[in-house]
Structure formats: structure tokens, C-alpha cells
Write a protein that holds these residues in place. Structure first.
Motif, PDB file in Angstrom:
ATOM      1  N   PRO A 217      49.890  51.237  39.351  1.00  0.00           N
ATOM      2  CA  PRO A 217      49.625  49.797  39.140  1.00  0.00           C
ATOM      3  C   PRO A 217      50.183  49.274  37.822  1.00  0.00           C
ATOM      4  O   PRO A 217      50.697  48.156  37.773  1.00  0.00           O
ATOM      5  CB  PRO A 217      48.098  49.701  39.150  1.00  0.00           C
ATOM      6  CG  PRO A 217      47.570  51.014  39.562  1.00  0.00           C
ATOM      7  CD  PRO A 217      48.650  52.015  39.532  1.00  0.00           C
ATOM      8  N   ARG A 293      49.990  41.334  41.621  1.00  0.00           N
ATOM      9  CA  ARG A 293      49.165  40.162  41.342  1.00  0.00           C
ATOM     10  C   ARG A 293      48.365  40.312  40.047  1.00  0.00           C
ATOM     11  O   ARG A 293      48.418  39.480  39.172  1.00  0.00           O
ATOM     12  CB  ARG A 293      48.203  39.964  42.508  1.00  0.00           C
ATOM     13  CG  ARG A 293      47.811  38.549  42.787  1.00  0.00           C
ATOM     14  CD  ARG A 293      46.999  38.528  44.065  1.00  0.00           C
ATOM     15  NE  ARG A 293      47.159  39.755  44.833  1.00  0.00           N
ATOM     16  CZ  ARG A 293      46.146  40.489  45.284  1.00  0.00           C
ATOM     17  NH1 ARG A 293      44.932  40.146  45.069  1.00  0.00           N
ATOM     18  NH2 ARG A 293      46.368  41.600  45.964  1.00  0.00           N
ATOM     19  N   GLY A 294      47.608  41.423  39.944  1.00  0.00           N
ATOM     20  CA  GLY A 294      46.744  41.605  38.785  1.00  0.00           C
ATOM     21  C   GLY A 294      47.517  41.946  37.528  1.00  0.00           C
ATOM     22  O   GLY A 294      47.285  41.384  36.472  1.00  0.00           O
ATOM     23  N   THR A 295      48.482  42.861  37.657  1.00  0.00           N
ATOM     24  CA  THR A 295      49.155  43.400  36.478  1.00  0.00           C
ATOM     25  C   THR A 295      49.968  42.347  35.757  1.00  0.00           C
ATOM     26  O   THR A 295      49.935  42.247  34.546  1.00  0.00           O
ATOM     27  CB  THR A 295      50.108  44.531  36.900  1.00  0.00           C
ATOM     28  OG1 THR A 295      49.481  45.251  37.942  1.00  0.00           O
ATOM     29  CG2 THR A 295      50.421  45.425  35.746  1.00  0.00           C
ATOM     30  N   GLN A 297      49.723  39.225  35.470  1.00  0.00           N
ATOM     31  CA  GLN A 297      49.032  38.138  34.785  1.00  0.00           C
ATOM     32  C   GLN A 297      48.697  38.459  33.353  1.00  0.00           C
ATOM     33  O   GLN A 297      48.590  37.573  32.534  1.00  0.00           O
ATOM     34  CB  GLN A 297      47.738  37.806  35.531  1.00  0.00           C
ATOM     35  CG  GLN A 297      47.986  36.840  36.682  1.00  0.00           C
ATOM     36  CD  GLN A 297      46.768  36.655  37.527  1.00  0.00           C
ATOM     37  OE1 GLN A 297      45.724  37.218  37.233  1.00  0.00           O
ATOM     38  NE2 GLN A 297      46.884  35.885  38.558  1.00  0.00           N
ATOM     39  N   ASN A 298      48.493  39.726  33.082  1.00  0.00           N
ATOM     40  CA  ASN A 298      48.031  40.067  31.744  1.00  0.00           C
ATOM     41  C   ASN A 298      49.128  39.982  30.700  1.00  0.00           C
ATOM     42  O   ASN A 298      50.183  40.484  30.893  1.00  0.00           O
ATOM     43  CB  ASN A 298      47.434  41.474  31.744  1.00  0.00           C
ATOM     44  CG  ASN A 298      46.208  41.523  30.863  1.00  0.00           C
ATOM     45  OD1 ASN A 298      45.448  40.558  30.808  1.00  0.00           O
ATOM     46  ND2 ASN A 298      46.007  42.620  30.183  1.00  0.00           N
TER      47      ASN A 298
ATOM     48  N   PRO B  90      43.894  45.442  34.145  1.00  0.00           N
ATOM     49  CA  PRO B  90      44.022  44.069  34.645  1.00  0.00           C
ATOM     50  C   PRO B  90      44.128  43.971  36.168  1.00  0.00           C
ATOM     51  O   PRO B  90      43.897  42.918  36.723  1.00  0.00           O
ATOM     52  CB  PRO B  90      45.302  43.565  33.980  1.00  0.00           C
ATOM     53  CG  PRO B  90      46.048  44.783  33.591  1.00  0.00           C
ATOM     54  CD  PRO B  90      45.033  45.839  33.321  1.00  0.00           C
ATOM     55  N   TRP B  91      44.497  45.081  36.830  1.00  0.00           N
ATOM     56  CA  TRP B  91      44.658  44.998  38.287  1.00  0.00           C
ATOM     57  C   TRP B  91      43.349  45.307  39.012  1.00  0.00           C
ATOM     58  O   TRP B  91      43.302  45.260  40.239  1.00  0.00           O
ATOM     59  CB  TRP B  91      45.772  45.935  38.764  1.00  0.00           C
ATOM     60  CG  TRP B  91      45.601  47.345  38.315  1.00  0.00           C
ATOM     61  CD1 TRP B  91      44.911  48.330  38.947  1.00  0.00           C
ATOM     62  CD2 TRP B  91      46.122  47.928  37.126  1.00  0.00           C
ATOM     63  NE1 TRP B  91      44.959  49.480  38.222  1.00  0.00           N
ATOM     64  CE2 TRP B  91      45.705  49.274  37.098  1.00  0.00           C
ATOM     65  CE3 TRP B  91      46.908  47.440  36.080  1.00  0.00           C
ATOM     66  CZ2 TRP B  91      46.044  50.126  36.061  1.00  0.00           C
ATOM     67  CZ3 TRP B  91      47.227  48.313  35.061  1.00  0.00           C
ATOM     68  CH2 TRP B  91      46.805  49.627  35.054  1.00  0.00           C
ATOM     69  N   LEU B  92      42.308  45.642  38.269  1.00  0.00           N
ATOM     70  CA  LEU B  92      41.013  45.905  38.903  1.00  0.00           C
ATOM     71  C   LEU B  92      40.055  44.759  38.586  1.00  0.00           C
ATOM     72  O   LEU B  92      40.167  44.120  37.544  1.00  0.00           O
ATOM     73  CB  LEU B  92      40.414  47.213  38.378  1.00  0.00           C
ATOM     74  CG  LEU B  92      41.199  48.491  38.643  1.00  0.00           C
ATOM     75  CD1 LEU B  92      40.463  49.687  38.048  1.00  0.00           C
ATOM     76  CD2 LEU B  92      41.422  48.710  40.132  1.00  0.00           C
ATOM     77  N   ARG B 135      38.864  39.076  38.032  1.00  0.00           N
ATOM     78  CA  ARG B 135      39.774  39.975  37.325  1.00  0.00           C
ATOM     79  C   ARG B 135      39.706  39.672  35.827  1.00  0.00           C
ATOM     80  O   ARG B 135      39.354  38.558  35.444  1.00  0.00           O
ATOM     81  CB  ARG B 135      41.201  39.785  37.831  1.00  0.00           C
ATOM     82  CG  ARG B 135      41.407  40.430  39.168  1.00  0.00           C
ATOM     83  CD  ARG B 135      42.779  40.170  39.714  1.00  0.00           C
ATOM     84  NE  ARG B 135      42.808  40.433  41.140  1.00  0.00           N
ATOM     85  CZ  ARG B 135      42.926  41.643  41.667  1.00  0.00           C
ATOM     86  NH1 ARG B 135      43.066  42.685  40.879  1.00  0.00           N
ATOM     87  NH2 ARG B 135      42.910  41.819  42.966  1.00  0.00           N
ATOM     88  N   SER B 137      41.778  38.820  33.712  1.00  0.00           N
ATOM     89  CA  SER B 137      42.517  37.648  33.249  1.00  0.00           C
ATOM     90  C   SER B 137      41.756  36.348  33.529  1.00  0.00           C
ATOM     91  O   SER B 137      42.118  35.301  33.010  1.00  0.00           O
ATOM     92  CB  SER B 137      43.885  37.588  33.923  1.00  0.00           C
ATOM     93  OG  SER B 137      43.749  37.635  35.323  1.00  0.00           O
TER      94      SER B 137
END
Lengths: 298, 264
Positions: A217, A293-295, A297-298, B90-92, B135, B137
Motif C-alpha cells: 500500500p 485512494r488512501g495513500t 491523499q496523505n 493513511p490507507w487504513l 481515514r 486524512s
């Protein structure tokens, strides 16, 4: 003094509260049509400029190629010559006399196979090189040299090794698309923040869990950059490779059309090659967007 | 005094090529069970290195860490860390971030339903149960740090290590979170070791304050007992003589006797 002040507030507040639902109900309808109008406008802004450019270019092409003795056919002639091919892409008269759908699907199958192999091997090697300093020292120079070899230069060698066109074409796709996947994956792995590694260490994830839950991820945006470059390269390579190996496939269709002087068919085939290459690229980009999607954004 | 966590003659030398830098020199410290200890010092004095050594993320050059009389030199959930920059994945989602540790630590001792309940219990402790499906973020910095604390607490650590946990937060959020941590400490009785560079924070939260000299070769300069009854109230302490005296002592140590030297 205080009492009256609050009372006034209450009095003014009540009518506002009863009036509010009426106001809220009213604008429910207009925004919907407004939203449609905006959507149409936004689509138009995106679609109209390229359409205008295409129309202009077609017009110029028509004007340039129309006069007698022109080496290339004008668009009107291309359309007239290839009408049957466009309208019936599914015919099959045996041998290589097939509709364009079959040629394209044969090429896509080779790409799907070769590209899947290179995605798996590329990510695995990329993880190895990204994770281990010694693997990087040993393998990276090799990769840097091998990746500069043009796809078609591999073809004679793979023909000699496999003694068959099909696996050779797949190998060429594999060897062409693997390098950007390896290199981008390795960069992604090397860029995993130390914080994430610390978290994994405190939680005591085993290497397999670390790979699945942290590494993949965290490196996904990089991996998908590599995958996207890879799919583009493999589509480039297959057309060239098929010209040489023959059989069913869009590359050989082009070569065959050239040998039979069917220039209009070449132009039609190029059009399809371009569209499919574009769709493949978008497909991987879209997949990447969903997965990261999640990664990202940070 | 029962030595629950013991730092025994810890030295740390970093070697880069031919150059060596001695960061920590002869660190000795004993911490009792349920104690709240702060380590304070100027930046660059090696306090984060010390915390990493206790967490097992860095090895001490000589000396070692004893937890309940057993040496620990690799990371583990018995010394859970709350990182300065929260370090949530961040993906969790919030829930999954906490669950990551819980699934590992209680894989054999708790059923799936129990683990789920335990995750939610710990999120409730830090008032973050409502954000379980968000999430990182999508939540604020203070909320992220709360989740970070929940993740650490959920591993039921013997020692909770806080690495400047409130450093990246604004003053109001920080005060709010400090109160939360105090309440949790009161309620759960954890042993807590906190790195900080904030004098008020150290005095407000700790039972003892460990003051470190400037590096290189940082040592423990002084250990101060904070004789304030718990529960402590931020507002009442503002005029409390004992509180002010402790504060004064730490300030003197940091700004008179061991002033930060730029060239160091």
C-alpha cells in the motif's frame, strides 16, 4: 433589560424557523436542471475543442491528399475503402483473413499475458531491489543497461530460444514493460517512511504481513506509475513484434495491408491501435486511482 | 523501590565512516510501575534516541534496558510508542489502524468478536469511536494523535512510550489532549515515559522529570520529583506554590545551567 433582550431574540427566531422549511423546499427543483446544465457545459468545454481540431485536421488532410497522384488516400477514400472492415469486424474466413476484432483481440491477449507476467515479476524484483541494498548494488547496473535495449532487438534472440512466434511475442512484451515496473517499485519501496517501518516493528508484523500491509500500500502510487508506463510500452512493442512474427494480430494486419498496398486499411488499423493504447493507459490509471485512494491523499 | 523498567548504563555512539559521535553517556534510570516519567532537554540532546533505544528501534552501544528484570533489545508491543507525527497508516481507516496491533497482540488470546470490541473500547477511551470508518486524512491533527494513543493503548503495553506526542499540535488542542492523557493514566494506571521539550507539560503530567544535559555525550543532569497530588487541575495549579517551584527548577536547569549552545 436582560429579559427583554432574550425575549426579542426568541420572537425573531421563531418565524425564521417556520419560514426555513418553505425556503428549503423551493430551491430543490431548479438546482437539478442547473446541475445538468453545468454538466453539459463542462462536458462541452472538454469535448468541443478536440472535435474542432480533429475536424480541421481532417479537412486539411482531405484537401492535401485529394489531388490526383497523391501518395496517401484522403479521409473520404479511407472511409470508402474500409467501410466493410469497419461495419463487420467479426468475419472469419479462416487463416489470417479475419475481421479487425479478431486481430485486435489476438494482440490484446498477447499483451495481457506478457504484461501480467512482467507486472508480477517486475513488482517482485522491484521489492527485492528496493528492500535490499546488496540486491540493488548487484542488479541495478544490469537493469540500467538492459532497459535501454530496444524491444525488437530481443525478438531474434527469443525466436531462437522459443522457436515459435507466440511465446517470442509474449517475451518481447514482458522484457519491454518490466523495466519501468521494477525501477518505480524499487523507488516506492525505498521511499517508505521510516515511521511506517517503526510502526510495523512495534506491532511485530512478520515479513509477509509487512509486505502485504505496509509495503505494497505504501509503494502503490509508485508501482502504478511503473505499471502505467509498462502498459504503454507493451502496446508499442506488440505492434512492432507482430509485424515480424506474422499470424493473427493487429501488427501483422498492418504489415499485410502494406504488402497488398491497402493504404486505407493501414490508416484504419492505426486509428484502432491509438484508441486501444489510450484505453489501456486510462484503464491502468483508473485502477491506480482506486487502489491508491488512501495513500495518495496523505 | 521496585525496578519495573530499568535503563542500565546506556551509551550510544553513532559511527559514520571514521567519525564517531557519542550521543548518550552512561544513562541510568529506574522507573516504577504506574509511574509517569518525563524526559526533558534541548533539541539534539538525544532524548529521542533514548526513547528509540527503550522501544528497541535502535540498539544501545553498551548497556541495556530491563523490563521486569528481562533484557529487551528488539521492538515489541509491550513497549508501544505514540509517535510525534502520529504515524497512522493513511490507507487504513481509524478502526483498521488500531486493529492492526490488536490482531497481532491478541491473535491467540481473544476471539474475533472480542478483538473488535477491544478496538472499539480503546477508541472510546480517547473519544474517537465516532470516527471509526474515517481515514487519517479526514480527521484533524489532534484526532490523529488520539487514534495514535488508542493504537498504543490497545496493545496493552507494559510501558507506554510517548515521543513528543503533543509537539505538532496547537496550544489549545495540546492542552485538551494533555488532560485526556492524564485522565487515562489515572484510570488505567499505565507506566508512561514521555519525551518532551515543554516545561509546563512535563510538570503538569509527570511524577518525575528527568532533565538531560546538552549533547554530545548527553547525561541525566538532574531528576526532579513532582510532589503534586492527583488528579491535577490545570487551572488550580497555575497558582500552586509547589507547581511553580518545580517549574522554576526545570527552567533554571534548562536555561541557566545547560543553555542550548548553537555551535554544539
Amino acid at each position: 433589560m436582560n429579559m427583554t433582550a432574550t425575549k426579542i431574540e426568541v420572537e425573531t427566531a421563531t418565524p425564521a424557523a417556520t419560514a426555513a422549511p418553505v425556503v428549503a423546499l423551493m430551491p430543490k427543483r431548479p438546482p437539478r436542471t442547473e446541475a445538468y446544465a453545468r454538466m453539459v457545459r463542462e462536458t462541452a468545454v472538454r469535448v468541443i475543442p478536440p472535435l474542432v481540431v480533429i475536424a480541421l485536421l481532417t479537412l486539411i488532410w482531405e484537401l492535401v491528399c485529394r489531388r490526383a497522384g497523391s501518395a496517401l488516400p484522403p479521409p473520404s477514400k479511407v472511409f470508402k475503402d474500409t467501410k466493410e472492415l469497419i461495419l463487420d469486424p467479426f468475419f472469419d474466413n479462416g487463416g489470417i483473413d479475419k475481421g479487425l476484432f479478431w486481430h485486435l483481440s489476438a494482440s490484446l491477449q498477447r499483451v495481457a499475458f506478457g504484461y501480467s507476467l512482467s507486472a508480477i515479476a517486475g513488482i517482485a524484483l522491484g521489492v527485492l531491489v528496493g528492500q535490499s541494498v546488496w540486491a540493488m548494488r548487484g542488479l541495478d547496473p544490469l537493469f540500467q543497461v538492459l532497459r535501454t535495449i530496444p524491444p525488437l532487438a530481443w525478438l531474434p534472440l527469443s525466436l531462437a530460444a522459443f522457436r515459435d512466434g507466440q511465446p517470442s511475442a509474449i517475451f518481447v512484451i514482458f522484457i519491454t514493460s518490466i523495466w519501468p515496473i521494477i525501477i518505480n517499485t524499487a523507488v516506492g519501496i525505498r521511499n517508505i517512511p521510516q515511521d511506517y517501518r517503526n510502526v510495523a516493528a512495534v506491532v511485530q508484523l512478520n515479513p509477509l504481513e509487512f509486505f502485504a500491509k505496509i509495503m505494497i500500500p505504501a509503494a502503490a502510487p509508485y508501482i502504478f506509475t511503473g505499471l502505467r508506463i509498462g502498459i504503454g510500452l507493451s502496446w508499442l512493442a506488440i505492434v512492432a513484434a507482430e509485424m515480424l512474427i506474422g499470424g493473427v494480430g493487429i501488427g501483422f494486419f498492418i504489415w499485410d495491408a502494406w504488402n497488398s498496398s491497402h493504404i486505407s486499411e493501414i490508416i484504419l488499423a492505426l486509428f484502432y491501435v491509438g484508441i486501444i493504447g489510450f484505453v489501456l493507459d486510462r484503464l491502468i490509471a483508473g485502477l491506480g486511482k482506486v487502489v491508491t485512494r488512501g495513500t495518495a491523499q496523505n | 523501590m521496585t525496578a519495573y523498567l530499568k535503563l542500565d548504563h546506556i551509551d550510544k555512539v553513532f559511527t559514520r565512516g571514521a567519525a564517531t559521535t557519542e550521543v548518550l553517556k552512561d544513562i541510568n534510570l529506574t522507573i516504577e510501575e504506574g509511574e509517569y516519567v518525563s524526559i526533558i532537554g534541548h533539541s539534539g540532546c538525544g532524548k529521542s534516541t533514548l526513547l528509540n533505544i527503550i522501544a528497541g528501534l535502535t540498539r544501545a552501544t553498551t548497556g541495556g534496558v530491563l523490563l521486569e528484570n528481562r533484557e529487551v533489545n528488539s521492538p515489541g508491543p509491550d513497549r508501544a510508542v505514540v509517535f510525534q507525527n502520529h504515524s497512522l497508516l493513511p490507507w487504513l481507516t481509524v478502526y483498521e489502524n488500531v486493529k492492526l496491533g490488536v490482531d497481532k497482540v491478541f491473535a491467540k488470546t481473544k476471539s474475533r468478536a472480542e478483538r473488535d470490541a477491544w478496538v472499539m473500547h480503546n477508541l472510546s477511551l480517547v473519544q474517537m469511536a465516532h470516527a471509526r470508518d474515517k481515514r487519517p486524512s479526514e480527521i484533524s491533527g489532534g484526532m490523529k494523535q488520539r487514534v495514535g494513543i488508542a493504537r498504543a493503548l490497545a496493545m496493552e503495553p507494559k510501558v507506554l512510550l510517548l515521543d513528543e506526542p503533543f509537539g505538532a499540535l496547537d496550544a489549545l488542542t495540546r492542552a485538551h489532549l494533555q488532560d485526556s492523557v492524564m485522565a487515562l493514566h489515572q484510570k488505567l494506571g499505565n507506566t508512561i515515559l514521555m519525551i518532551t521539550h515543554d516545561v509546563d507539560e512535563a510538570v503538569l503530567l509527570s511524577d518525575r522529570i528527568v532533565m538531560m544535559t546538552n549533547g554530545p555525550s548527553a547525561r541525566i543532569g538532574e531528576v526532579l520529583d513532582v510532589p503534586l497530588a492527583r488528579p491535577r487541575k490545570r487551572l488550580e495549579l497555575a497558582t500552586n506554590a509547589a507547581y511553580l517551584k518545580c517549574r522554576q527548577r526545570v527552567l533554571e536547569f534548562l536555561y541557566e545551567r545547560h543553555r542550548f549552545v548553537e555551535a554544539a
